[in-house]
Scaffold this active site. Structure first.
Site, PDB file in Angstrom:
ATOM      1  N   GLN A 229     -10.005  -3.856  -3.863  1.00  0.00           N
ATOM      2  CA  GLN A 229     -11.349  -3.462  -3.436  1.00  0.00           C
ATOM      3  C   GLN A 229     -12.371  -3.815  -4.514  1.00  0.00           C
ATOM      4  O   GLN A 229     -13.469  -4.290  -4.223  1.00  0.00           O
ATOM      5  CB  GLN A 229     -11.372  -1.950  -3.160  1.00  0.00           C
ATOM      6  CG  GLN A 229     -12.688  -1.465  -2.599  1.00  0.00           C
ATOM      7  CD  GLN A 229     -12.987  -2.047  -1.229  1.00  0.00           C
ATOM      8  OE1 GLN A 229     -12.157  -2.020  -0.335  1.00  0.00           O
ATOM      9  NE2 GLN A 229     -14.178  -2.600  -1.050  1.00  0.00           N
TER      10      GLN A 229
ATOM     11  N   ARG B 102     -13.499  -8.939   0.971  1.00  0.00           N
ATOM     12  CA  ARG B 102     -12.078  -8.652   0.744  1.00  0.00           C
ATOM     13  C   ARG B 102     -11.265  -9.920   1.009  1.00  0.00           C
ATOM     14  O   ARG B 102     -10.336 -10.250   0.271  1.00  0.00           O
ATOM     15  CB  ARG B 102     -11.590  -7.524   1.678  1.00  0.00           C
ATOM     16  CG  ARG B 102     -12.173  -6.152   1.394  1.00  0.00           C
ATOM     17  CD  ARG B 102     -11.693  -5.575   0.074  1.00  0.00           C
ATOM     18  NE  ARG B 102     -10.243  -5.499  -0.013  1.00  0.00           N
ATOM     19  CZ  ARG B 102      -9.508  -4.505   0.481  1.00  0.00           C
ATOM     20  NH1 ARG B 102     -10.085  -3.482   1.074  1.00  0.00           N
ATOM     21  NH2 ARG B 102      -8.191  -4.499   0.342  1.00  0.00           N
TER      22      ARG B 102
ATOM     23  N   HIS C 177      -7.235   1.064  -6.487  1.00  0.00           N
ATOM     24  CA  HIS C 177      -7.439   0.115  -5.383  1.00  0.00           C
ATOM     25  C   HIS C 177      -8.104  -1.147  -5.960  1.00  0.00           C
ATOM     26  O   HIS C 177      -9.260  -1.450  -5.684  1.00  0.00           O
ATOM     27  CB  HIS C 177      -8.323   0.757  -4.312  1.00  0.00           C
ATOM     28  CG  HIS C 177      -8.299   0.050  -2.984  1.00  0.00           C
ATOM     29  ND1 HIS C 177      -7.514  -1.058  -2.731  1.00  0.00           N
ATOM     30  CD2 HIS C 177      -8.972   0.295  -1.821  1.00  0.00           C
ATOM     31  CE1 HIS C 177      -7.705  -1.445  -1.485  1.00  0.00           C
ATOM     32  NE2 HIS C 177      -8.590  -0.650  -0.912  1.00  0.00           N
TER      33      HIS C 177
ATOM     34  N   CYS D 117     -16.401   1.183   0.514  1.00  0.00           N
ATOM     35  CA  CYS D 117     -15.237   0.327   0.790  1.00  0.00           C
ATOM     36  C   CYS D 117     -14.829   0.359   2.254  1.00  0.00           C
ATOM     37  O   CYS D 117     -14.148  -0.542   2.712  1.00  0.00           O
ATOM     38  CB  CYS D 117     -14.067   0.734  -0.102  1.00  0.00           C
ATOM     39  SG  CYS D 117     -13.399   2.363   0.276  1.00  0.00           S
TER      40      CYS D 117
ATOM     41  N   ASP E 269     -17.514   6.800  -1.284  1.00  0.00           N
ATOM     42  CA  ASP E 269     -16.292   6.560  -0.499  1.00  0.00           C
ATOM     43  C   ASP E 269     -16.061   7.814   0.336  1.00  0.00           C
ATOM     44  O   ASP E 269     -16.717   8.854   0.117  1.00  0.00           O
ATOM     45  CB  ASP E 269     -15.111   6.277  -1.456  1.00  0.00           C
ATOM     46  CG  ASP E 269     -13.823   5.888  -0.719  1.00  0.00           C
ATOM     47  OD1 ASP E 269     -13.895   5.564   0.490  1.00  0.00           O
ATOM     48  OD2 ASP E 269     -12.748   5.916  -1.352  1.00  0.00           O
TER      49      ASP E 269
ATOM     50  N   ARG F  45       0.878  -1.180   0.000  1.00  0.00           N
ATOM     51  CA  ARG F  45       0.000   0.000   0.000  1.00  0.00           C
ATOM     52  C   ARG F  45       0.908   1.221   0.000  1.00  0.00           C
ATOM     53  O   ARG F  45       1.704   1.408   0.930  1.00  0.00           O
ATOM     54  CB  ARG F  45      -0.909  -0.015   1.228  1.00  0.00           C
ATOM     55  CG  ARG F  45      -1.639   1.292   1.425  1.00  0.00           C
ATOM     56  CD  ARG F  45      -2.757   1.214   2.433  1.00  0.00           C
ATOM     57  NE  ARG F  45      -3.876   0.477   1.905  1.00  0.00           N
ATOM     58  CZ  ARG F  45      -5.107   0.478   2.426  1.00  0.00           C
ATOM     59  NH1 ARG F  45      -5.360   1.196   3.505  1.00  0.00           N
ATOM     60  NH2 ARG F  45      -6.073  -0.227   1.875  1.00  0.00           N
TER      61      ARG F  45
HETATM   62  N1   CP Z   1     -11.247  -0.590   2.189  1.00  0.00           N
HETATM   63  C1   CP Z   1      -9.979  -0.656   2.636  1.00  0.00           C
HETATM   64  O1   CP Z   1      -9.022  -0.817   1.881  1.00  0.00           O
HETATM   65  O2   CP Z   1      -9.865  -0.546   3.989  1.00  0.00           O
HETATM   66  P1   CP Z   1      -8.506  -0.357   4.799  1.00  0.00           P
HETATM   67  O3   CP Z   1      -7.982   1.016   4.474  1.00  0.00           O
HETATM   68  O4   CP Z   1      -8.920  -0.476   6.235  1.00  0.00           O
HETATM   69  O5   CP Z   1      -7.533  -1.413   4.393  1.00  0.00           O
HETATM   70  N1  NVA Z   2     -10.145   6.445  -1.012  1.00  0.00           N
HETATM   71  C1  NVA Z   2      -9.710   5.961   0.286  1.00  0.00           C
HETATM   72  C2  NVA Z   2      -9.870   4.498   0.369  1.00  0.00           C
HETATM   73  C3  NVA Z   2      -9.501   3.891   1.679  1.00  0.00           C
HETATM   74  C4  NVA Z   2      -9.653   2.399   1.695  1.00  0.00           C
HETATM   75  C5  NVA Z   2      -8.268   6.364   0.521  1.00  0.00           C
HETATM   76  O1  NVA Z   2      -7.463   6.342  -0.417  1.00  0.00           O
HETATM   77  O2  NVA Z   2      -7.949   6.728   1.655  1.00  0.00           O
END
Ligand code: CP
Ligand code: NVA
Length: 303
Positions: free
Chosen positions: A135, A288, A132, A260, A222, A105
């Site tokens: 997701q 997930r 992502h 998400c 989101d 990430r």
């Molecule tokens: N939806 C998602 O990726 O959640 P986290 O940021 O908690 O991993």
């Molecule tokens: N759009 C959000 C998603 C988190 C899972 C972010 O990037 O923080």
């Protein structure tokens, strides 16, 4: 079926591979419920690098590897020599000598691309500022579960045209779903993503949330403030793009609500909607686990 080496945006997949992953997600979910052993990755190791916080991604990958008979190592980027200037390229080469797969990430998407270029093992994008894809796998598994089909689904996205939205657009293109996307003009999804997906399905952009959700099967939003955004981002979206009972009433009566997570209640979605009977967010979060297990199995070895 074995997938191409890396999983960074969903562009790596064709429709058949995408459909196979969704079907395998639901099969593995049933295996778990029925106590059917599925230790397809016994002895394999996943290295997970997090430059940003995570609840779902971290836990679902770790539990997923465990259930598949393998193991996962959680590496906060601050604990790695990355934080002291070791390059992402050398980090990729080093981890490849220990682990069978890397999930990361990151902030900038080019960091995950650099990891993939220099790793000798498959690399999975666990979220970047622009995509992502993990997701999206869970989201389409949830849509299939709830609606019984993936094609002929109208998805309304309301809010920020962000990383989750960009990936969902590719998911729509791969599955045959259509998308109506309501965002302020400054927060539209990536133009090249919309252009590419539009060759395969209908992607409609608007600034009007009412127009986007009318007769939709799925309403998605989101957070208005992604990890890499500041407060001004949220100010552009709230309250016009909030998903509330009125907005949901314009969608089909059997429409589902998806997010998400993490959610900021009563900002991008009201508590009444996220806790209401149309909400699918907890199944979505659970999926997930199942969809990433499917991805790991297909990337590291077929059952
Ligand atoms: N939806 C998602 O990726 O959640 P986290 O940021 O908690 O991993
Ligand atoms: N759009 C959000 C998603 C988190 C899972 C972010 O990037 O923080």
């Amino acid at each position: 079926m074995t997938l191409s080496k890396h999983f960074l945006t969903l562009e790596e997949l064709d429709s058949e591979e995408f459909d196979d992953l969704i079907q395998l997600s639901l099969k593995l979910k049933k295996n778990l419920r029925d106590n059917v052993p599925h230790r397809h990755l016994a002895g394999r190791t996943l290295a997970m690098i997090f430059q940003k916080p995570s609840t779902r991604t971290r836990i679902s990958f770790e539990v997923g590897m465990y259930q598949l008979g393998g193991s996962a190592i959680n590496l906060s980027s601050g604990d790695l020599q990355l934080s002291r200037g070791e390059s992402i390229e050398d980090t990729a080469r080093t981890i490849s000598r220990y682990a069978d797969c890397i999930m990361a990430r990151v902030y900038e998407h080019d960091q995950i691309e650099a990891l993939a270029r220099h790793a000798d093992v498959p690399v999975i994008n666990g979220l970047s500022n622009t995509f992502h894809p993990c997701q999206t796998l869970a989201d389409f598994a949830t849509i299939l579960e709830r609606k019984g089909r993936l094609g002929e689904i109208d998805i309304a996205w309301v809010g920020d045209g962000n990383n989750v939205c960009n990936s969902m657009i590719y998911g729509a293109a791969l599955s045959g779903a259509t998308m109506s996307i309501a965002t302020p003009s400054a927060l539209r999804p990536l133009e090249r993503v919309v252009r590419k997906a539009s060759r395969l399905t209908r992607i409609h952009l608007t600034e009007d949330p009412h127009e986007a959700v009318r007769d939709a099967d799925v309403v998605v939003t989101d957070t208005f403030k992604s990890i890499h955004h500041d407060d001004s981002h949220e100010d552009t979206l709230y309250p016009k793009y909030q998903v509330n009972d009125h907005l949901m009433s314009l969608a089909k009566p059997d429409a589902i609500f998806m997010h998400c997570l993490p959610a900021t209640r009563d900002r991008e979605v009201t508590t009444s909607v996220i806790d209401g009977k149309q909400s699918a967010v907890w199944d979505e979060a659970e999926n997930r686990l199942h969809s990433q297990k499917a991805l790991l199995v297909r990337m590291l070895g077929s059952p």
